[in-house]
Design a protein around this motif. Sequence first.
Motif, short mmCIF file in Angstrom:
data_model
loop_
_atom_site.label_atom_id
_atom_site.label_comp_id
_atom_site.label_asym_id
_atom_site.label_seq_id
_atom_site.Cartn_x
_atom_site.Cartn_y
_atom_site.Cartn_z
N LYS A 165 -31.17 27.16 48.41
CA LYS A 165 -32.21 28.17 49.38
C LYS A 165 -32.84 27.62 50.37
O LYS A 165 -32.84 27.85 51.61
CB LYS A 165 -32.98 29.11 48.55
N PHE A 224 -27.11 34.02 54.33
CA PHE A 224 -28.28 33.80 53.22
C PHE A 224 -27.51 34.27 52.26
O PHE A 224 -26.87 35.46 52.27
CB PHE A 224 -29.57 34.47 53.54
N ASN A 271 -28.74 35.59 49.05
CA ASN A 271 -29.81 35.92 48.20
C ASN A 271 -30.03 36.45 47.03
O ASN A 271 -30.88 36.93 46.13
CB ASN A 271 -30.92 36.80 49.10
N GLN A 315 -30.46 26.55 53.06
CA GLN A 315 -30.14 27.68 53.82
C GLN A 315 -31.14 27.85 55.04
O GLN A 315 -30.93 28.24 56.11
CB GLN A 315 -29.96 29.17 53.13
N THR A 358 -37.38 34.75 51.15
CA THR A 358 -36.85 33.33 50.91
C THR A 358 -37.39 32.54 52.18
O THR A 358 -37.43 31.39 51.87
CB THR A 358 -35.37 33.65 51.62
#
Length: 271
Positions: free
Chosen positions: A182, A169, A171, A185, A31
């Motif tokens: 994302k 997060f 994910n 985040q 990420t």
Amino acid sequence: MSATLPESNEPKLSIMLVGLTGDGRTSVMNTLLGRDQKHGPSASSQTTECKRETVQRGDQELVIINTPGVLNTKKTQEEVTKDIVESIAHAALDGGPHVFLLVMRAKCFSEKDKEAVEIIQKIFGDGFEDYTLVLFTYGGSKLVPTYKEVEKFEFLKKFIHGEDSVHSFENNECKNVNGEEKEKQVSELMKKINKMVENNRKRNWPRYTSEMLKKAQEIQKEMEKSEPNSTKEDIVCKTVEKFVTGVVGEPLVGLVFGIVKFVMEKIAKYA
């Protein structure tokens, strides 16, 4: 990636990921690197060696170091020793990490979580909690604890210095987590990391360096002088070799193998 960052931020930021095997460090690294691929805690995705990659984010270059997960019951003592020393050697590169991300799966914490944190503390030494941000994964909004809730857990309390000490997060591959989410985040995490770095800079300690990391840095500097064409990977490998073969001498070798013994005793409980 977007967003120009304030000039006061470090132009090059070293971020080290630590945590229990299977709690999502690889997903977090992907990420941060902006990779779009399936994430999950499957055995095939678990990190078994240190990995170091960089990405440019705004005006900052992020150096992201992913370490092997602790309490991996499939590893031998020799493999555990190499993991520990390799983590120390990677942490020592370029002056030490600006921040550790303690990656934890959002769930009811167990004794295993507590012991994983104890192991990480032993590897990096006293003081690293001031450079650590707790990052929860896989929980969604319902499972992620607030920093007030985290403070109730004695083994995490030392890492909590307010709301900026905790982040999350999501994910998992699910419809409500797209590229925009994302990015948000990561942007929020970077704000918290830069705030932590700034606070540590005000104390004249912008990067974390323990006595063991200092010794590893001395070895690395010697190798850079004697072998100027060596890559980072070469330097890490030779640093590991010097620790494992005892070239660095006591008390550091004794300290490393004391940590290994402590870890192996913990692993035996879950094997």
